[in-house]
Structures are given as structure tokens and as C-alpha cells.
Design an enzyme around this catalytic site. Structure first.
Site, PDB file in Angstrom:
ATOM      1  N   HIS A  52      12.146  63.859  66.943  1.00 36.87           N
ATOM      2  CA  HIS A  52      11.224  62.996  67.710  1.00 36.87           C
ATOM      3  C   HIS A  52      10.485  62.072  66.769  1.00 36.87           C
ATOM      4  O   HIS A  52      10.601  62.184  65.549  1.00 36.87           O
ATOM      5  CB  HIS A  52      10.284  63.823  68.580  1.00 36.87           C
ATOM      6  CG  HIS A  52       9.259  64.618  67.850  1.00 36.87           C
ATOM      7  ND1 HIS A  52       9.564  65.687  67.034  1.00 36.87           N
ATOM      8  CD2 HIS A  52       7.896  64.507  67.789  1.00 36.87           C
ATOM      9  CE1 HIS A  52       8.457  66.196  66.532  1.00 36.87           C
ATOM     10  NE2 HIS A  52       7.425  65.492  66.966  1.00 36.87           N
ATOM     11  N   HIS A  54       7.312  61.314  65.826  1.00 37.97           N
ATOM     12  CA  HIS A  54       6.018  61.450  65.146  1.00 37.97           C
ATOM     13  C   HIS A  54       6.151  61.280  63.626  1.00 37.97           C
ATOM     14  O   HIS A  54       7.148  61.700  63.037  1.00 37.97           O
ATOM     15  CB  HIS A  54       5.382  62.803  65.488  1.00 37.97           C
ATOM     16  CG  HIS A  54       4.819  62.844  66.882  1.00 37.97           C
ATOM     17  ND1 HIS A  54       4.600  64.010  67.575  1.00 37.97           N
ATOM     18  CD2 HIS A  54       4.423  61.833  67.701  1.00 37.97           C
ATOM     19  CE1 HIS A  54       4.092  63.729  68.771  1.00 37.97           C
ATOM     20  NE2 HIS A  54       3.985  62.415  68.872  1.00 37.97           N
ATOM     21  N   ASP A  56       4.975  62.700  61.005  1.00 37.60           N
ATOM     22  CA  ASP A  56       5.235  63.857  60.131  1.00 37.60           C
ATOM     23  C   ASP A  56       6.676  64.360  60.257  1.00 37.60           C
ATOM     24  O   ASP A  56       7.056  65.327  59.608  1.00 37.60           O
ATOM     25  CB  ASP A  56       4.227  65.000  60.397  1.00 37.60           C
ATOM     26  CG  ASP A  56       4.326  65.583  61.801  1.00 37.60           C
ATOM     27  OD1 ASP A  56       4.380  64.799  62.771  1.00 37.60           O
ATOM     28  OD2 ASP A  56       4.338  66.824  61.937  1.00 37.60           O
ATOM     29  N   HIS A  57       7.493  63.672  61.079  1.00 42.29           N
ATOM     30  CA  HIS A  57       8.900  64.037  61.230  1.00 42.29           C
ATOM     31  C   HIS A  57       9.844  62.922  60.756  1.00 42.29           C
ATOM     32  O   HIS A  57      11.017  63.188  60.521  1.00 42.29           O
ATOM     33  CB  HIS A  57       9.198  64.412  62.678  1.00 42.29           C
ATOM     34  CG  HIS A  57       8.439  65.631  63.115  1.00 42.29           C
ATOM     35  ND1 HIS A  57       9.022  66.854  63.328  1.00 42.29           N
ATOM     36  CD2 HIS A  57       7.108  65.816  63.319  1.00 42.29           C
ATOM     37  CE1 HIS A  57       8.080  67.735  63.658  1.00 42.29           C
ATOM     38  NE2 HIS A  57       6.919  67.117  63.660  1.00 42.29           N
ATOM     39  N   HIS A 108       6.727  67.441  74.578  1.00 43.18           N
ATOM     40  CA  HIS A 108       5.862  67.082  73.439  1.00 43.18           C
ATOM     41  C   HIS A 108       5.879  65.562  73.285  1.00 43.18           C
ATOM     42  O   HIS A 108       4.844  64.918  73.223  1.00 43.18           O
ATOM     43  CB  HIS A 108       6.364  67.791  72.191  1.00 43.18           C
ATOM     44  CG  HIS A 108       5.627  67.451  70.936  1.00 43.18           C
ATOM     45  ND1 HIS A 108       4.319  67.825  70.719  1.00 43.18           N
ATOM     46  CD2 HIS A 108       6.004  66.763  69.824  1.00 43.18           C
ATOM     47  CE1 HIS A 108       3.932  67.376  69.521  1.00 43.18           C
ATOM     48  NE2 HIS A 108       4.936  66.734  68.966  1.00 43.18           N
ATOM     49  N   ASP A 130       9.041  69.967  67.450  1.00 41.59           N
ATOM     50  CA  ASP A 130       7.720  70.436  67.891  1.00 41.59           C
ATOM     51  C   ASP A 130       7.738  70.902  69.343  1.00 41.59           C
ATOM     52  O   ASP A 130       6.717  70.859  70.035  1.00 41.59           O
ATOM     53  CB  ASP A 130       6.671  69.322  67.744  1.00 41.59           C
ATOM     54  CG  ASP A 130       6.263  69.080  66.308  1.00 41.59           C
ATOM     55  OD1 ASP A 130       6.657  69.866  65.427  1.00 41.59           O
ATOM     56  OD2 ASP A 130       5.542  68.089  66.064  1.00 41.59           O
ATOM     57  N   HIS A 168       6.581  73.731  62.217  1.00 42.14           N
ATOM     58  CA  HIS A 168       5.217  73.961  61.709  1.00 42.14           C
ATOM     59  C   HIS A 168       4.942  75.451  61.530  1.00 42.14           C
ATOM     60  O   HIS A 168       5.416  76.274  62.322  1.00 42.14           O
ATOM     61  CB  HIS A 168       4.155  73.391  62.665  1.00 42.14           C
ATOM     62  CG  HIS A 168       4.112  71.898  62.690  1.00 42.14           C
ATOM     63  ND1 HIS A 168       3.355  71.153  61.819  1.00 42.14           N
ATOM     64  CD2 HIS A 168       4.752  70.999  63.488  1.00 42.14           C
ATOM     65  CE1 HIS A 168       3.510  69.859  62.080  1.00 42.14           C
ATOM     66  NE2 HIS A 168       4.366  69.735  63.090  1.00 42.14           N
TER      67      HIS A 168
END
Ligand code: ZN
Ligand code: FE
Length: 257
Positions: A52, A54, A56-57, A108, A130, A168
Site C-alpha cells: 500500500h 503509505h 513507511d512502506h 487500512h 498493515d 509492524h
């Protein structure tokens, strides 16, 4: 094949799979730890799988693509750094000689996907981004409770032996909440002790398994009497409506301290 959770940022894992020569990485939010591991082990990065959009990905996707020439796969309906091959539900790809099936798991984010490998060293493997965490689930940033409930139900229905590679290390915090929901769940109490011991040794609690999550994760247990009672106690959710129970749990967790 080696399956490695590379720690990044505060609590992310960048999952890396390699055969001693070639590697794939899932959701590289930061290129640094990936590049260091590739260099230290003399590995060629073949592929980047993205779940996805975001930061942090995807933060390390461009740098890794440029440095290694790796091919990038990602969700069909999200804004991911180009060039990439876009995937949607039911698509099948082969990476490092392993087959992966794509599952749409919105909730998410609106276009979130997961990667399921049906056979890898005797058990399936799931990269779920996530969507599913050990004893928890992602926040609903772009989806409805119904969508997330359906996505999680799909994952819960995968073979019990499936290793679940969550992105995470939220397990201990999730277990605190899960224990508040189901204080009488003995498997949960036992698992929490195991995870506390692992974390005190500095070890990841992951990967988990689908069988374990079905026993301890309240978000997969919205039909269990103890869970429906707890959700009803939180906001009056109808115990006969699993989506309402799930929505209550998600809201409760958002407010949980
Ligand atoms: Zn995310
Ligand atoms: Fe994340």
C-alpha cells in the site's frame, strides 16, 4: 531460502526473502537497512513487492530500484512510485521461483493488497502489510468497518500453518488490548508471556501464524461470545452483528491507553 525481518524506523519490519544470491523485499519504507543487508550478504535484489501507498512502506522504492534494477510490483489502485507492475485480486506472479497470489484487502487503505505464497519450505507465507498485525489490525484510514472485516475474514480463512509477516512490531501493545477484551482467553495469556520474553531478548514476535491469530486476535474473533459481550459493554454493539462488533473493537482500540 531465508526469511528476514529487517527492523526500520521505530517499529517497522522490511521483510526480505533470499536464496543466498537473489532477494526480494516487501514494503521497503527505507532503502538503508535493505541496501546494508544486500551488501553484507552479497545479494542481488530482484524484486520489490508493495502492499500500500503509505510512506513507511514505499519510501525506499525509488532508491532501491535505481541502485539494483529490481522490478517493482504494487497495488493497481494506489499512488506508488512508477515504474511498477500493477496487481489486483487473483493475479499470480512468480518471484525468486516462488508463486505468489494477490489478495485485495481494502480497509487500512482503499487499494491495499496482500501477497500469499501457498508453499514455501512446508508452509504458506503471507505478506499482509498493515492489514493484519499479531493480535491486532491496521487502522481504518480509507475503508469502512465492513471492508476491513471482510479483508480480515479472508486472511483468517487461509491455512492455519500460514506464516504471517506483519510490517509492524505492535504485538505487545495489541496484546494488552486483547487481554482487556478477553481476560479469560488462556491461549492469549500464554502467547503474551511468550512475546514478552521474546521482546526482552530483543527478538521479533513475528512471523505469527493464521492458526495462532484465530486464537488470540480479537479482530478475528468478532463472533466469539466473550468478544461480543465485551464489544457490547463498550458501546452497545449488537452481539449478533459481527461487523458492528468489529467496528466497536476498532474504535475501542483507537481510544485504548
Ligand atoms: Zn500503513
Ligand atoms: Fe505502516
Amino acid at each position: 531460502m531465508n526469511l528476514i525481518p529487517l527492523p526500520a524506523f521505530q517499529d517497522n519490519y522490511l521483510w526480505l526473502l533470499h536464496d543466498g544470491q537473489r532477494a526480494l523485499v516487501v514494503d521497503p519504507g527505507d532503502a538503508g537497512p535493505v541496501q546494508s543487508y544486500l551488501d553484507a550478504n552479497g545479494l542481488q535484489l530482484d524484486a520489490i513487492l508493495v502492499t500500500h501507498h503509505h510512506p513507511d512502506h514505499i519510501g525506499g522504492v525509488d532508491a532501491l530500484r535505481e541502485a539494483t534494477g529490481a522490478r517493482v510490483w504494487g497495488p493497481a489502485r494506489e499512488r506508488i512510485p512508477e515504474p511498477l507492475t500493477r496487481l489486483a485480486d487473483g493475479d499470480r506472479i512468480e518471484v525468486l521461483g516462488l508463486p505468489f497470489e494477490v489478495l485485495d484487502v481494502p480497509g487500512h487503505t482503499a487499494g491495499h493488497i496482500a501477497y500469499f505464497c501457498p508453499g514455501f519450505q512446508g508452509a504458506p507465507l503471507l505478506f499482509c502489510g498493515d492489514t493484519l498485525f499479531s493480535a491486532g489490525c491496521g487502522r481504518l484510514f480509507e475503508g469502512t468497518p465492513r471492508q476491513m472485516f471482510d479483508s480480515l475474514s479472508r486472511l483468517a480463512g487461509l491455512p492455519g500453518t500460514t506464516r504471517v509477516c506483519c510490517t509492524h512490531e505492535y504485538t505487545l501493545g495489541n496484546l494488552e488490548f486483547a487481554t482487556a477484551v478477553e481476560p479469560g482467553n488462556t491461549q492469549l495469556i500464554h502467547y503474551r508471556q511468550q512475546c514478552e520474553a521474546r521482546r526482552s531478548r530483543g527478538e521479533p514476535t513475528l512471523p505469527s501464524t493464521i492458526a495462532l491469530e484465530n486464537q488470540v486476535n480479537p479482530f478475528l474473533r468478532a463472533s466469539q461470545p466473550a468478544v461480543t459481550r465485551a464489544a457490547h459493554g463498550f458501546n452497545g454493539a449488537d452481539p449478533a452483528d459481527p461487523v458492528a462488533v468489529f467496528a466497536a473493537l476498532r474504535q475501542w482500540k483507537n481510544e485504548f491507553r
